[in-house]
Scaffold this motif. Sequence first.
Motif, short mmCIF file in Angstrom:
data_model
loop_
_atom_site.label_atom_id
_atom_site.label_comp_id
_atom_site.label_asym_id
_atom_site.label_seq_id
_atom_site.Cartn_x
_atom_site.Cartn_y
_atom_site.Cartn_z
N SER A 63 1.21 -1.12 -0.22
CA SER A 63 0.05 0.01 -0.42
C SER A 63 0.82 1.02 0.11
O SER A 63 0.37 1.94 -0.73
CB SER A 63 -1.12 0.45 1.09
N GLY A 64 1.75 1.19 1.08
CA GLY A 64 2.55 2.72 1.12
C GLY A 64 2.86 2.91 2.52
O GLY A 64 2.28 2.51 3.31
N VAL A 65 3.50 4.33 2.43
CA VAL A 65 4.06 4.86 3.76
C VAL A 65 3.48 5.69 4.09
O VAL A 65 3.42 6.21 3.43
CB VAL A 65 5.44 4.83 3.63
N TYR A 66 2.41 5.64 5.07
CA TYR A 66 1.19 6.41 5.80
C TYR A 66 2.32 7.44 7.21
O TYR A 66 2.64 6.51 7.68
CB TYR A 66 0.30 5.90 6.35
N VAL A 67 1.76 8.65 6.95
CA VAL A 67 2.43 9.76 8.37
C VAL A 67 1.23 9.28 9.34
O VAL A 67 -0.11 9.38 8.70
CB VAL A 67 1.65 11.33 7.76
#
Length: 244
Positions: free
Chosen positions: A65-69
Amino acid sequence: MKNRRLFWQIVDQIEEQIDAGAYPVGSRLPPERVLAETFSVSRPTIREAIIALEVRGRVEVKTSSGVYVLESGKDQKDGPSISAFELTQARALVEGEAAALAASIITDEELERLQQTLLQMDSGNNPEQADKEFHNIISSATRNNALQLTIAGLWAQRESNKDIQAAYKGVCSQSDAERLREHTSIYQALKNRDSQGARSAMHAHFNRLINSLFEASEAKALEEVRRKTSQTRDLYSLNHLVKS
């Protein structure tokens, strides 16, 4: 060679952008390739930076999915805290096998770089930085990305956890000679292409370290007992009633 690893500079810059609102809470960071181009660094450097940001609780990595803050100050995935003893045991297990794997495939150029870190330690010129570079070279010599990321994550824990930093600082700063001797043993085993010897030498290195951590912890606990005993003695002492 810079005293501070490059990926920490990237960590600082991404954190500044997060704090400035460039990446709001819940938003996704750009892909690894884009970040590498933005900061003019390699993708492995970006991976190390992301690991460090995750350890600090600034981002969450979601597979596929990705890298989320994350919300600022949120503990990493609300997970359990890690002690210096747990970290050292994990490092011994992982880096011991990394040394064993590296022994059969490490290059002459990597061996030469390892030797340079030994010379740096012996000279007393920033031995902490030379120590980390030594372990990083061995990690890279495994040619195994999963191992490299795991070891980078353990180092990030060491460098971002204040309690672990304090525990290591008190021990490592007092054992430069022993650390050099242990690293030299690891180097010789790698040079001899001796996998079992490299594993054993790495285990011996961390075994001494964890025993030193226990000794320091015991000394600190004993000092606290003495302090509290002294306070209690002063509170209940009858010395002021007894005439000399």
